[in-house]
Design a protein around this motif. Structure first.
Motif, short mmCIF file in Angstrom:
data_model
loop_
_atom_site.label_atom_id
_atom_site.label_comp_id
_atom_site.label_asym_id
_atom_site.label_seq_id
_atom_site.Cartn_x
_atom_site.Cartn_y
_atom_site.Cartn_z
N HIS A 1 0.85 -1.19 0.00
CA HIS A 1 0.00 0.00 0.00
C HIS A 1 0.88 1.24 0.00
CE1 HIS A 1 0.85 -0.76 4.25
NE2 HIS A 1 0.74 0.55 4.41
N LYS B 1 -4.65 6.43 2.52
CA LYS B 1 -4.02 5.13 2.29
C LYS B 1 -4.64 4.53 1.04
CE LYS B 1 -3.34 2.46 5.85
NZ LYS B 1 -1.91 2.32 6.07
N ARG B 2 -3.78 4.05 0.15
CA ARG B 2 -4.26 3.36 -1.06
C ARG B 2 -3.69 1.96 -1.06
NH1 ARG B 2 -3.05 8.04 -5.51
NH2 ARG B 2 -4.40 9.60 -4.59
N TRP B 3 -4.57 0.97 -1.13
CA TRP B 3 -4.15 -0.42 -1.15
C TRP B 3 -3.72 -0.82 -2.55
CZ3 TRP B 3 -3.30 -2.46 3.39
CH2 TRP B 3 -3.97 -1.92 4.49
N ASP C 1 -3.30 -4.12 -3.51
CA ASP C 1 -3.44 -5.56 -3.36
C ASP C 1 -3.44 -6.32 -4.69
OD1 ASP C 1 -5.86 -4.41 -4.01
OD2 ASP C 1 -7.04 -5.61 -2.60
#
Length: 97
Positions: free
Chosen positions: A56, A69-71, A73
């Motif tokens: 992230h 916050k940027r995931w 994944d």
């Protein structure tokens, strides 16, 4: 298992800090962060890492608090580390502002 830490000076007021731990050639843990100098004090502005079990990126304010916050994944740790280093190198001036 290998560990590596390095810094890349991006300009007179910004640097990229990278920590990476590999196992059998694969990135298991990493941190890549943009550190910028404001009024002679170095602050963390942006941090990509593999904490929380998923890559992230955290955007931080002047007090060092995470404001976004940027995931990531959809990326492996290897891919996320490459993305982080490329992004910080290319956009460090934008992030500094």
């Amino acid at each position: 298992m290998g560990e590596k830490t390095y810094n890349i000076r991006l300009d007179h007021r910004s640097r990229l800090y990278v920590y990476v731990r590999t196992v059998k050639g694969r990135v298991k843990e990493f941190v890549a962060k943009l550190l910028c100098e404001f009024e002679e004090v170095e602050n963390e502005v942006l941090r990509y890492d593999s904490g929380h079990g998923t890559p992230h990126v955290d955007f931080l304010n002047a007090d060092g608090e995470v404001i976004e916050k940027r995931w990531l994944d959809y990326l492996s740790n290897d891919q996320a580390l490459t993305t982080a280093v490329d992004d910080i190198k290319e956009k460090h001036q934008f992030y500094h502002e």
